[in-house]
Scaffold this motif. Sequence first.
Motif, PDB file in Angstrom:
ATOM      1  N   PRO A  92       0.495  -0.799   0.034  1.00 18.88           N
ATOM      2  CA  PRO A  92      -0.306   0.357  -0.226  1.00 18.88           C
ATOM      3  C   PRO A  92       1.329   1.191  -0.574  1.00 18.88           C
ATOM      4  CG  PRO A  92      -0.875  -2.126   1.863  1.00 18.88           C
ATOM      5  CD  PRO A  92       0.319  -2.221   1.235  1.00 18.88           C
ATOM      6  N   ALA A  93       1.328   1.042   0.524  1.00 22.61           N
ATOM      7  CA  ALA A  93       2.864   2.063   0.553  1.00 22.61           C
ATOM      8  C   ALA A  93       3.014   2.838   0.055  1.00 22.61           C
ATOM      9  CB  ALA A  93       4.145   2.015   1.643  1.00 22.61           C
ATOM     10  N   ALA A  94       3.808   1.532  -1.519  1.00 23.98           N
ATOM     11  CA  ALA A  94       4.838   1.934  -2.611  1.00 23.98           C
ATOM     12  C   ALA A  94       3.431   2.576  -3.583  1.00 23.98           C
ATOM     13  CB  ALA A  94       5.057   0.869  -3.244  1.00 23.98           C
ATOM     14  N   TRP A  95       2.177   1.655  -3.235  1.00 22.78           N
ATOM     15  CA  TRP A  95       1.215   2.326  -4.378  1.00 22.78           C
ATOM     16  C   TRP A  95       1.034   3.574  -4.315  1.00 22.78           C
ATOM     17  CZ3 TRP A  95      -3.769   4.400  -3.424  1.00 22.78           C
ATOM     18  CH2 TRP A  95      -4.330   4.995  -4.588  1.00 22.78           C
ATOM     19  N   ILE A 170      -4.400   1.421 -17.165  1.00 22.61           N
ATOM     20  CA  ILE A 170      -4.473   0.900 -16.728  1.00 22.61           C
ATOM     21  C   ILE A 170      -5.808   1.564 -14.921  1.00 22.61           C
ATOM     22  CG2 ILE A 170      -3.965  -1.776 -16.009  1.00 22.61           C
ATOM     23  CD1 ILE A 170      -2.309  -1.679 -17.798  1.00 22.61           C
ATOM     24  N   LEU A 171      -5.178   1.474 -14.607  1.00 21.42           N
ATOM     25  CA  LEU A 171      -5.958   1.756 -13.008  1.00 21.42           C
ATOM     26  C   LEU A 171      -7.195   3.100 -13.223  1.00 21.42           C
ATOM     27  CD1 LEU A 171      -2.697   1.873 -10.454  1.00 21.42           C
ATOM     28  CD2 LEU A 171      -4.121   0.176 -11.399  1.00 21.42           C
ATOM     29  N   GLU A 172      -7.221   3.896 -14.156  1.00 16.37           N
ATOM     30  CA  GLU A 172      -7.643   4.690 -14.381  1.00 16.37           C
ATOM     31  C   GLU A 172      -9.257   4.020 -14.960  1.00 16.37           C
ATOM     32  OE1 GLU A 172      -6.138   8.042 -17.264  1.00 16.37           O
ATOM     33  OE2 GLU A 172      -4.971   8.697 -15.380  1.00 16.37           O
ATOM     34  N   LYS A 182      -9.814  -0.886  -2.380  1.00 15.96           N
ATOM     35  CA  LYS A 182      -8.962  -1.919  -2.644  1.00 15.96           C
ATOM     36  C   LYS A 182      -8.287  -3.015  -3.371  1.00 15.96           C
ATOM     37  CE  LYS A 182      -9.981  -6.255   0.582  1.00 15.96           C
ATOM     38  NZ  LYS A 182     -11.765  -6.331   1.366  1.00 15.96           N
ATOM     39  N   ASN A 183      -9.744  -3.195  -4.107  1.00 15.62           N
ATOM     40  CA  ASN A 183      -9.827  -4.153  -5.343  1.00 15.62           C
ATOM     41  C   ASN A 183      -9.007  -3.137  -6.203  1.00 15.62           C
ATOM     42  OD1 ASN A 183     -12.316  -5.760  -4.492  1.00 15.62           O
ATOM     43  ND2 ASN A 183     -13.771  -4.214  -5.542  1.00 15.62           N
ATOM     44  N   GLU A 184      -8.932  -1.617  -6.656  1.00 17.67           N
ATOM     45  CA  GLU A 184      -7.813  -1.467  -7.165  1.00 17.67           C
ATOM     46  C   GLU A 184      -6.392  -2.395  -6.922  1.00 17.67           C
ATOM     47  OE1 GLU A 184      -5.625   2.384  -8.483  1.00 17.67           O
ATOM     48  OE2 GLU A 184      -7.893   2.094  -8.380  1.00 17.67           O
ATOM     49  N   ILE A 185      -6.248  -2.232  -5.770  1.00 20.88           N
ATOM     50  CA  ILE A 185      -4.750  -2.628  -5.134  1.00 20.88           C
ATOM     51  C   ILE A 185      -4.213  -4.127  -5.334  1.00 20.88           C
ATOM     52  CG2 ILE A 185      -3.313  -2.813  -3.314  1.00 20.88           C
ATOM     53  CD1 ILE A 185      -4.144  -0.176  -2.139  1.00 20.88           C
ATOM     54  N   PHE A 186      -5.688  -4.652  -4.852  1.00 16.56           N
ATOM     55  CA  PHE A 186      -4.863  -6.545  -4.225  1.00 16.56           C
ATOM     56  C   PHE A 186      -5.742  -7.409  -6.362  1.00 16.56           C
ATOM     57  CE2 PHE A 186      -6.056  -4.624  -0.037  1.00 16.56           C
ATOM     58  CZ  PHE A 186      -4.659  -5.584  -0.169  1.00 16.56           C
ATOM     59  N   TYR A 187      -6.378  -6.539  -7.162  1.00 14.61           N
ATOM     60  CA  TYR A 187      -6.863  -7.369  -7.939  1.00 14.61           C
ATOM     61  C   TYR A 187      -6.754  -6.616  -9.242  1.00 14.61           C
ATOM     62  CZ  TYR A 187     -10.388  -9.350  -4.952  1.00 14.61           C
ATOM     63  OH  TYR A 187     -11.044  -9.653  -3.502  1.00 14.61           O
ATOM     64  N   ILE A 188      -5.852  -5.779  -9.757  1.00 12.52           N
ATOM     65  CA  ILE A 188      -5.515  -5.430 -10.731  1.00 12.52           C
ATOM     66  C   ILE A 188      -3.786  -5.036 -10.189  1.00 12.52           C
ATOM     67  CG2 ILE A 188      -5.360  -3.395 -12.207  1.00 12.52           C
ATOM     68  CD1 ILE A 188      -8.885  -2.547 -11.246  1.00 12.52           C
ATOM     69  N   LEU A 189      -3.596  -4.058  -9.045  1.00  7.42           N
ATOM     70  CA  LEU A 189      -1.985  -4.497  -9.318  1.00  7.42           C
ATOM     71  C   LEU A 189      -1.050  -4.577  -8.563  1.00  7.42           C
ATOM     72  CD1 LEU A 189       0.215  -1.324  -9.517  1.00  7.42           C
ATOM     73  CD2 LEU A 189      -0.194  -0.912  -7.287  1.00  7.42           C
ATOM     74  N   THR A 190      -1.742  -5.676  -7.821  1.00  3.76           N
ATOM     75  CA  THR A 190      -0.437  -6.584  -7.696  1.00  3.76           C
ATOM     76  C   THR A 190      -0.914  -7.756  -8.533  1.00  3.76           C
ATOM     77  OG1 THR A 190      -1.456  -6.077  -4.959  1.00  3.76           O
ATOM     78  CG2 THR A 190      -0.663  -8.270  -5.340  1.00  3.76           C
TER      79      THR A 190
END
Length: 276
Positions: A92-95, A170-172, A182-190
């Motif tokens: 989360p910090a790096a995100w 991609i995030l946009e 939460k979904n952005e970090i765990f299901y897309i970015l990670t």
Amino acid sequence: MARAVTTKQKIGYTAAAWAVGLLIFFPVLWTILTSFKTEVSAVASPPEFLGADWTLENYVEVWQRSDYPRFFWNSVVISLGSTLLGLAIAIPAAWSMAFAPGKRTKDLLMWMLSTKMMPAVGVLIPMYLLFQRTGLFDTKVGLILALMLMNLPIIIWMLYTYFKEIPGEILEAARMDGASLKNEIFYILTPMAVPGIASTMLLNIILAWNEAFWTITLTTVNAAPLSAFIASFSAPQGLFYAKLSAASTMAIAPILIVGWFSQKQLVRGLTFGAVK
């Protein structure tokens, strides 16, 4: 246009790389060879190579004198625990630093990296007293927390480098589809950063496994890892080099095997983003 490299240059670069690699690996090789010698051959001057007295007695005695599986298990728990806890905080910090930077983000990154430049002995007394008064001394939880905090700047920096390479579009697009934070970090970015996370995880497991200063200082018996296992073979009567080398070989063998099979992933992680 790429510069042409002649065959002679390739041979020269390859020979130089092998020479540097062998020079770096020589202390490890010397330790492994010494572990198979008798104590007399280990301290012989000049050093004995082919004419040395080879034996397995050092490994037998080291195994009988110590509880190697317990030390090994402590190292596994401490290195994996500190790395996984560090990743849980660092992702989360790096995100936030990569995709929602503030005015002081770069300053914060440099400050975190500067903490690695401080000599560990400079905070030895405060850390020792803190661990004793909080009941964390000689516990796996205490070492996990200490090593996590020590390696956290490296974890954040490596993940930040990976996340910066992921296109923001991609995030946009995910946000337009209604993805929560939460979904952005765990299901897309990670999932997209799995190679980077794996490289970061491997590197920090190695760093935690090889840490000696804090693991010896903050433990006695119960949570002692393999670094303390090696130190236990330094007797007041003197250094028994053959047995000490056998203990060192038994301690570094697991991480050498892991490093050998994951070397491509480690190199990719350490050099990612260096060449554009």
